[in-house]
Each structure stands twice: as C-alpha cells, then as structure tokens.
Design an enzyme around this catalytic site. Structure first.
Site, PDB file in Angstrom:
ATOM      1  N   ASP A 291       0.906  -1.151   0.000  1.00  0.00           N
ATOM      2  CA  ASP A 291       0.000   0.000   0.000  1.00  0.00           C
ATOM      3  C   ASP A 291       0.939   1.192   0.000  1.00  0.00           C
ATOM      4  OD1 ASP A 291      -1.444   2.287   0.879  1.00  0.00           O
ATOM      5  OD2 ASP A 291      -3.058   0.969   1.511  1.00  0.00           O
ATOM      6  N   HIS A 292       1.039   1.865  -1.141  1.00  0.00           N
ATOM      7  CA  HIS A 292       2.129   2.843  -1.252  1.00  0.00           C
ATOM      8  C   HIS A 292       1.992   3.992  -0.257  1.00  0.00           C
ATOM      9  CE1 HIS A 292      -0.634   5.148  -3.841  1.00  0.00           C
ATOM     10  NE2 HIS A 292       0.164   6.175  -3.673  1.00  0.00           N
TER      11      HIS A 292
ATOM     12  N   HIS B 164      -5.789   2.864   1.375  1.00  0.00           N
ATOM     13  CA  HIS B 164      -4.913   3.938   1.849  1.00  0.00           C
ATOM     14  C   HIS B 164      -5.466   4.644   3.087  1.00  0.00           C
ATOM     15  CE1 HIS B 164      -3.109   3.139  -1.917  1.00  0.00           C
ATOM     16  NE2 HIS B 164      -3.822   3.955  -2.669  1.00  0.00           N
TER      17      HIS B 164
HETATM   18  C1  BG6 Z   1      -3.906   4.949  -6.069  1.00  0.00           C
HETATM   19  C2  BG6 Z   1      -5.293   5.120  -6.611  1.00  0.00           C
HETATM   20  O1  BG6 Z   1      -3.826   3.790  -5.296  1.00  0.00           O
HETATM   21  O2  BG6 Z   1      -3.580   6.087  -5.284  1.00  0.00           O
HETATM   22  C3  BG6 Z   1      -5.398   6.383  -7.425  1.00  0.00           C
HETATM   23  O3  BG6 Z   1      -5.619   4.003  -7.413  1.00  0.00           O
HETATM   24  C4  BG6 Z   1      -4.961   7.570  -6.618  1.00  0.00           C
HETATM   25  O4  BG6 Z   1      -6.710   6.580  -7.909  1.00  0.00           O
HETATM   26  C5  BG6 Z   1      -3.592   7.309  -6.002  1.00  0.00           C
HETATM   27  O5  BG6 Z   1      -4.905   8.694  -7.463  1.00  0.00           O
HETATM   28  C6  BG6 Z   1      -3.209   8.403  -5.043  1.00  0.00           C
HETATM   29  O6  BG6 Z   1      -1.870   8.254  -4.695  1.00  0.00           O
HETATM   30  P1  BG6 Z   1      -0.986   9.510  -4.369  1.00  0.00           P
HETATM   31  O7  BG6 Z   1       0.314   8.934  -3.939  1.00  0.00           O
HETATM   32  O8  BG6 Z   1      -0.902  10.331  -5.599  1.00  0.00           O
HETATM   33  O9  BG6 Z   1      -1.696  10.235  -3.262  1.00  0.00           O
END
Ligand code: BG6
Length: 516
Positions: free
Chosen positions: A204-205, A267
């Site tokens: 989960d980044h 997230h």
């Molecule tokens: C991804 C979603 O996991 O996270 C996207 O699929 C979203 O829809 C993105 O835009 C948001 O990531 P970050 O790092 O740009 O906040």
C-alpha cells in the site's frame, strides 16, 4: 532516495543495505513501472542504498529491444520527475544503472515463457556471480494475477523450490487485494497456497510515504501528545485525500472500483489505523501490524441498511481545474454515460474500543476536487469550563493537522489573545514543514518500500488479516449501496469541494469540514 547530506544527520553507517539481488518487475512497460518503479530503483542505486552488484529485469508482453526499453525507462523517469531537475540522471549514473537493466518479453500466465524467463535470469545471475535472491514485483491487472502467480510457482520461480540456504524469493503484490470480502479471502488463500507469509509483500504505497510513517514517530517518539490522544480530549478526526486529478486513462479499472474501493478501503483505512492504534511493544513488523489490525477489528460494523446514512457518495460533472475545462466523469473515455460509480466518498467510522469510544473518524476522498490535499485533522474538545464568556468571537477548538501531501508538515492551531486593551481572541498557527527542517528530500514511497522488501522488512506491508478486516467492514456498505436507490449523479462540479450533501451531512453532527 537522495544520498543523505551531513546536515541531515544521517551517516552511511546508519544505512541499511540489502544483499545483492535481482529485482524483476512484471508489467514493466506499464505506467506505474515507467513513472514510479524504475525511477525508484534508479534512485536507490544512484544513492548507494543498494550494493553495486544488482540486476533489474523488466518483463512484459510487448515487443521491445533492450535499447528501446532503456529509452522508455529514461523517458518515464523524466515524466515522473517533472520539474525536479536535480533528480535527473547524469549520463554516467544512467549508464551504470542501465548496464544492469534488462528486458524480457514474456507472458506471466504462460509456463513455457516463464520457464524461459527463469533461464534468462539464471544466466544473468551466473555471469555476475549473484546468488538466487529475487524480488518479483507483480504490477499486473487483477484478472491476470491469480494465473500469473500460479504459473510462477509451477515453473519454480517462487515458493517452495526457492527456500534454500541463502536464497529467497519475495513477491510484491499490488492492490486491489480483491473487491469484497469473498474475493479477498480467495486471493489470500491462493497466495498462501503458493507463498509463505514472509515471502508475501502486499503493498500500500501510502505506508511508504514519509509523512504517513511520521504519524507513528510523532505519536510514539513524543511524550506530549499521547496523553491527549483519546476520546476524552479528541472530539473527532477527519482524514481527507482530495485530488484534482481525474481518471488519467484508468476509467476501465475505476468503473469497477469507485472511490470507496480505490482509496478508502486501503490507503485511508491504513492511515486511520496508524492514527488510532495503541503503542506497539516494539517497532517491528509483527508488533505494529498486530496493533493496526486490532483497530480494524474494533470498527463498528455498518449494516447494509445503514450504509446510506453513514456515507455520502458523489460523482463529478464537467467543470474547471485551474484554467482548464474538464469533462465530467460520465464523459471520460471508457466511462458509461449513465455510470453510478462514485468519484467522491465520505464515511463515518466509529472505533469501539476504550481509547476511541464515541469519537467519530470521518474519511473523505474525491477526484477532480479544487485542490490536492491529503491530511489528518484532529479536532480537540473545548475546555470543560469556559471562563471567557464575554468575547466577541467564541474560541475555536484546537486543531492538530498532520499534512501528508503536498506541503508536508504538521500544524497546531490554538487560540491567542489579540494584543490590545480589549479581550479579543483569534486562532493562530504553529507550523513545521519538512523542507524547512530537513535538507534531504523525501524519498518516493516506492523507493522506501522496494528497499524494505529487499531487506526483508515487512513493517510497511499489509498482512492478510489486515486486508480481510478492512474488507469485512467495507463490503456491507457496498451491499447497502447496491440495494438502495441509484444516486443522482453527477452531484458536484469538477474543481469544487465535492457535493453540497457532504457539508449538510456533517453539519447534522454539528461539525464542518476542515478547509482544504
Ligand atoms: C492509487 C489510486 O492507489 O492512489 C489512485 O488508485 C490515486 O486513484 C492514487 O490517485 C493516489 O496516490 P498519491 O500517492 O498520488 O496520493
């Protein structure tokens, strides 16, 4: 990851370096690979966070020569870095990296092809005297993932045959981990049949973001806030992830997902777990994940019949982002003209435990919102007895804002006397901003997570029980939505703050959204 500077206080002795290994990216010709994964590997390598003797292999189905792949990786790096010219590679650095970067045209669902990939990697590793230590990053569509994983196991690239002395193979799996509780259980079952839990890295980044990790450091490295961190002193918590971005050619996937599955189930619930968890006994993967999962298990269930009351959904119509006119969701290429997919969602969550009983957490996310803003806002309760009774303006509650992105930092809003003969009060701010305090730039989330995987550190990856607990909570909401009336979409303009209904809904709780 930029190399630490003297001013950062970090020394190379404190750095963690993995053993030499091979990183294999499936879906290497995809957007995520070009924009995030490959640049992250390059930065790790350039910043000397990795040993000299590394191998990077991209695998995809498209026809690409080694040279064409390297050129695309280079172009992807420039796109990913945008205006951060300091991050762009110097020719020698790039040459060094690409001398270790290879492309293999292959189909992850085809045993012959994956057998050939095995031979290809064996050959490269032998030439470089590299042991069999491999990270497989499966950046694959959910429809391909199950067969792909089985194929890798059948040809002996992952799982049992790889558990030999000094060897390992670890598999990074991308979300979505299913689309409801049933499918998540099936996926976990499949994964567990093939891989050991300590070979499984569910990414989960958000957990790789510095500011998200800082929630734990802020809470548990300081003695000052933790005594107040509970239902006695906190009125409510808002967690928002607002994005001006639309679907960026991802409508096909998004039509089957929507904001609740795309952002909240993973997230945002992860961020919530970090904000709400009990202090872990030690800072290791199992202690932290044990505490996070307890939060998810303590969530008060939302029955399908209550789903409409406990949530608000929205979908953007045409509007403006900055100076640009943008189409509505239903006009995006690939979206149904009558789509009921939500691009905005809000949910009220109660954590039924000793610490949080009665304190709501509001999770809010939206696409095509006026501003990019991801933050956690903690609103404290008012003092139990107000002695300032004759003020022209009433004191506002104290706020602690953990700013995840952009403007990463922390802000404390409190009340102060306006100088002068009158008793007047005004809200003021104390601010911490990362760029003011630290010389090093925040590494990208993927850099941190790829490095952790090479090191065998699972702290920032999800365990199967976390994924299941999150789906157990979210699935009845989707059922309730499906059983209820079709929402009247679109109900907010692109470039706005989301549907008016979300404001009205929160006002019924006597609260307002924190300004983006
Ligand atoms: C991804 C979603 O996991 O996270 C996207 O699929 C979203 O829809 C993105 O835009 C948001 O990531 P970050 O790092 O740009 O906040």
């Amino acid at each position: 990851m930029p190399a630490p500077t003297a001013a950062s206080g970090a020394t190379s002795a404190a750095r963690r370096k993995p053993d030499p290994c091979t990183v294999v990216i499936f879906g290497a010709a995809g957007d995520l690979s070009y924009r995030k994964l490959m640049p992250s590997l390059f930065h790790l390598y350039r910043g000397e966070h990795l040993p000299e003797n590394m191998l990077f292999v991209g695998v995809d189905r498209v026809d690409l020569t080694q040279e064409a792949f390297r050129v695309s990786v280079r172009q992807g790096h420039s796109r990913g870095m945008g205006t951060q010219t300091a991050m762009l590679p110097k020719p020698r650095e790039w040459e060094k990296f690409t001398s270790r970067l290879f492309y293999f045209k292959g189909d992850v669902t085809d045993e012959t092809s994956m057998g050939e990939l095995g031979t290809f990697i064996d050959g490269l590793e032998k030439e470089r005297a590299l042991g069999n230590r491999r990270v497989f990053y499966l950046s694959l569509p959910p429809t391909v993932f199950p067969k792909g994983l089985r194929t890798l196991a059948t040809v002996g690239l992952v799982g049992e045959p790889r558990r030999r002395d000094g060897e390992w193979s670890r598999v990074i799996i991308e979300k979505p981990f299913g689309r409801d509780l049933d499918s998540a259980l099936k996926l976990n079952k499949l994964t567990q049949e093939v891989l050991a839990e300590d070979e499984t890295y569910r990414i989960d980044h958000y957990l790789g973001k510095e500011t998200v990790q800082n929630v734990l450091f802020f809470r548990f490295a300081n003695g000052m806030f933790e005594p107040l961190w509970n239902q006695k002193y906190i009125d409510h918590v808002q967690i928002t992830a607002a994005e001006p971005l639309g679907l960026e050619k991802r409508t096909g996937y998004y039509e089957t997902a929507g904001a609740m599955r795309d952002m909240i189930q993973n997230h945002m619930m992860q961020v919530m777990s970090l904000v709400a968890m009990e202090p872990p006994v030690t800072f290791d993967a199992e202690s932290i994940r044990d505490e996070k999962v307890k939060v998810l298990k303590a969530l008060r269930p939302i029955a399908p019949k209550s789903a409409l009351e406990e949530t608000v959904r929205g979908q953007y119509g045409p509007g403006r982002i900055g100076r640009n006119e943008v189409p509505g969701y239903r006009q995006e290429e690939g979206a149904s003209p009558t789509s009921a997919t939500e691009t905005f969602a809000v949910i009220r969550v109660y954590i039924d435990n000793w610490r949080w009983a009665g304190t709501p957490f509001y999770l809010r996310t939206g696409k095509r919102m006026a501003k990019a803003d991801t933050e956690v806002v903690i609103t404290f309760k008012k003092p139990p007895h107000m002695v300032f009774t004759s003020l022209a303006t009433a004191p506002q509650p104290n706020l602690l804002v953990l700013q995840i992105q952009p403007n990463d930092g922390i802000e404390l809003q409190f009340e102060a006397k306006v100088p002068g003969g009158e008793n007047k009060i005004q809200s003021v701010n104390m601010q911490f901003r990362y760029p003011d305090a630290f010389v090093v730039e925040n590494p990208s989330a993927y850099e941190r997570l790829l490095l952790d995987c090479m090191l065998g550190d699972q702290t920032l990856f999800l365990r199967s029980d976390e994924v299941e607990a999150a789906w157990k909570f979210i699935t009845p909401i989707h059922q309730g939505w499906a059983e209820g009336a079709v929402p009247e979409f679109p109900n907010y303009k692109a470039g706005s703050l989301g549907p008016a209904e979300a404001e009205e809904w929160l006002a019924k709780d006597g609260r307002t959204w924190h300004n983006l």
